[in-house]
Design an enzyme around this catalytic site. Structure first.
Site, PDB file in Angstrom:
ATOM      1  N   GLU A  62     -18.942 -17.566   9.591  1.00  0.00           N
ATOM      2  CA  GLU A  62     -17.817 -18.025  10.169  1.00  0.00           C
ATOM      3  C   GLU A  62     -18.194 -19.150  11.405  1.00  0.00           C
ATOM      4  O   GLU A  62     -19.060 -18.688  12.140  1.00  0.00           O
ATOM      5  CB  GLU A  62     -16.926 -16.948  10.889  1.00  0.00           C
ATOM      6  CG  GLU A  62     -16.318 -16.135   9.985  1.00  0.00           C
ATOM      7  CD  GLU A  62     -15.360 -15.054  10.660  1.00  0.00           C
ATOM      8  OE1 GLU A  62     -15.006 -15.285  11.701  1.00  0.00           O
ATOM      9  OE2 GLU A  62     -15.185 -14.131  10.124  1.00  0.00           O
ATOM     10  N   GLU A  75     -18.067  -8.315  11.593  1.00  0.00           N
ATOM     11  CA  GLU A  75     -18.019  -8.194  13.317  1.00  0.00           C
ATOM     12  C   GLU A  75     -17.865  -6.696  13.654  1.00  0.00           C
ATOM     13  O   GLU A  75     -16.834  -6.269  14.202  1.00  0.00           O
ATOM     14  CB  GLU A  75     -16.965  -9.064  13.556  1.00  0.00           C
ATOM     15  CG  GLU A  75     -17.079 -10.431  13.168  1.00  0.00           C
ATOM     16  CD  GLU A  75     -16.303 -11.319  14.056  1.00  0.00           C
ATOM     17  OE1 GLU A  75     -15.322 -11.119  14.632  1.00  0.00           O
ATOM     18  OE2 GLU A  75     -16.684 -12.594  14.108  1.00  0.00           O
TER      19      GLU A  75
HETATM   20  C1  BGC Z   1     -12.747 -12.709  12.728  1.00  0.00           C
HETATM   21  C2  BGC Z   1     -11.807 -13.548  12.237  1.00  0.00           C
HETATM   22  C3  BGC Z   1     -10.898 -14.063  12.859  1.00  0.00           C
HETATM   23  C4  BGC Z   1     -11.717 -15.332  13.679  1.00  0.00           C
HETATM   24  C5  BGC Z   1     -10.920 -15.895  14.859  1.00  0.00           C
HETATM   25  C6  BGC Z   1     -13.574 -13.600  13.850  1.00  0.00           C
HETATM   26  O1  BGC Z   1     -13.493 -12.792  14.927  1.00  0.00           O
HETATM   27  O2  BGC Z   1     -13.962 -12.436  11.886  1.00  0.00           O
HETATM   28  O3  BGC Z   1     -10.947 -12.745  11.206  1.00  0.00           O
HETATM   29  O4  BGC Z   1      -9.723 -14.835  12.407  1.00  0.00           O
HETATM   30  O5  BGC Z   1     -12.952 -14.724  14.206  1.00  0.00           O
HETATM   31  O6  BGC Z   1     -10.514 -15.331  15.833  1.00  0.00           O
END
Ligand code: BGC
Length: 449
Positions: free
Chosen positions: A353, A166
């Site tokens: 993610e 990110e």
């Molecule tokens: C990040 C994570 C974070 C998740 C939820 C992403 O921005 O890579 O580290 O916990 O989103 O906020």
């Protein structure tokens, strides 16, 4: 019945990051990171929480791997804490830190789970921040050296590498909006940081290729979808800027070797330039093996003069929200994936993610996180639509395996499919864990079951 079916060769996994789960902040020679400093600065993290203990996964990884194995995932995304390897960012190497990751990766492999390793998930060595952090171009080479040491150490063991997680958060959220470490509010610094991150990514890719190390490499930009409030051109333009800041700004340099002109001009109007030196864009524009996509939310954007950086405002049109107050917008996931496919070609994609914050607690040994299951169903349906539309999806890794240290929100926001009691550190499998397990086993789910 409404069956959503996935390809047989689809990879299923879960993701975490070092500072969010490891704890053991002062053990085995780990140096300080910017998140140690930031979380201990009053007022920066909710309730004054920090990652000193977190999920204590540094000591409990065998238990965590057993939970992964039972879940049935065959790929696990974790990150290496740079300050465990180079406590001062460069120079002296901490052998105990390297040994920890060897033990951990060996345990994953012994359980048939492939490691996918992120090299930078935000815990920059504080010693480097003291010299300007990512704003200082020297950090780019420090990162490339750290990356190469990892490629050499784990050659043949780790075969999937993610350079930077990110970059938008690392640059703009952390150095312009100021919500994350190091907490600056300076648009020029943030823009310089964004360029240096992309350069660091490119240099790491070069080191992997030139060193002849085994394995695939990519990066994991955060994406977000924006819909224009109306079809007025000014709303459409504001919306394109909002999406462009996340997507084109961080994709065009890697895939096309240039920054998006409309965003460059916008930043110039704000008095900000990108410090590009000769040869930089060619380094950034390295071919990568896959891209990691992180997707959580989408919004509606309307033009508003002088509103924020981009002359646009987010309009709440009543989408349902998670406990983080983020809109639930699964359609945006589909749109992001098809947009990337159209604009950047058929690059292999891992969803690195996707998941939701719901704070359901343990009641009689059970966590009934029905809303998380719904969220996952809706987003996996969008993913399936993207696959059907020809997007080159290789795998899906949910965020997150465990409830963990949620950055500026401390322990207040829970994203895990496994509940963690932050007093006892006890792990409890949530209903979503069982649902995900079943989905992985079957390769499909029923929307109504
Ligand atoms: C990040 C994570 C974070 C998740 C939820 C992403 O921005 O890579 O580290 O916990 O989103 O906020």
């Amino acid at each position: 019945m409404a069956i959503i079916q996935f390809p047989k060769d689809m990879r299923w996994g879960a993701a975490t990051a070092s500072y969010q789960i490891e704890g053991a902040a002062n053990e085995d020679g780990r140096g300080l990171s910017i998140w140690d400093t930031f979380s201990k600065t009053p007022g920066k993290v909710l309730n004054g929480d920090n990652g000193d203990v977190a999920c204590d996964s540094y000591h409990r990884y065998e238990e965590d791997i057993a939970l992964m194995k039972e879940l049935g995932i065959d790929i696990y995304r974790f990150s290496i804490a740079w300050p465990r390897i180079f406590p001062n960012g460069t120079g002296e190497i901490n052998k105990k830190g390297i040994q920890f990751y060897h033990d951990f990766v060996d345990a994953l492999l012994a359980n048939g789970i492939e490691p996918m390793c992120t090299l930078y998930h935000w815990d920059l060595p504080q010693a480097l921040q003291d010299k300007g952090g990512w704003e200082n171009r020297e950090t780019v080479d420090a990162f490339a050296d750290y990356a190469e040491l990892m490629f050499k150490e784990f050659n043949g063991k780790i075969k999937k590498w993610i350079t930077i997680n990110e970059p938008w958060c690392v640059s703009y959220l952390s150095n312009y909006i100021g919500l994350h470490a190091p907490g600056f509010q300076n648009l020029q610094v943030a823009t310089t940081v964004s360029h240096h991150l992309l350069l660091a990514h490119g240099k790491a890719v070069t080191r992997l290729r030139e060193g002849g190390y085994e394995g695939e490499i990519g990066y994991a930009p955060n994406t977000e979808w924006n819909e224009p409030f109306s079809n007025k051109q000014e709303d459409i333009d504001a919306c394109n800027r909002a999406t462009g800041w996340f997507i084109e700004w961080f994709f065009d340099p890697v895939f096309k070797g240039s920054y998006p002109q409309f965003m460059v001009e916008w930043f110039e109007k704000k008095g900000v330039t990108v410090p590009i030196q000769e040869g930089d864009m060619a380094i950034i524009n390295q071919e990568i093996d896959f891209v990691g996509i992180n997707y959580y939310t989408g919004s509606v954007t309307r033009y508003k003069e002088n509103e924020g950086l981009l002359d646009g405002e987010k309009v709440d049109i009543g989408y349902e929200k998670t406990d983080f107050d983020w809109n639930i917008y699964p359609e945006g996931f589909y749109k992001v994936l098809t947009k990337i496919n159209e604009q950047y070609g058929s690059v292999p994609i891992y969803i690195t993610e996707n998941g939701a914050c719901y704070n359901d607690g343990v009641e009689n040994g059970r966590v009934k996180d029905v809303r998380r299951i719904e969220y996952l169903k809706q987003h996996l349906t969008s993913l399936q639509r993207a696959i059907d539309s020809g997007v080159n999806i290789k795998g899906y890794l949910t965020w997150s395996l465990l409830d963990n240290f949620e950055w500026a929100e401390g322990y207040d926001k829970r994203f895990g499919i496994i509940h963690v009691d932050f007093h006892t550190l006890e792990r409890t499998k949530k209903d979503s864990y069982y649902w995900y397990k079943q989905t992985i086993k079957n390769g499909f789910f029923d929307m109504y079951y």
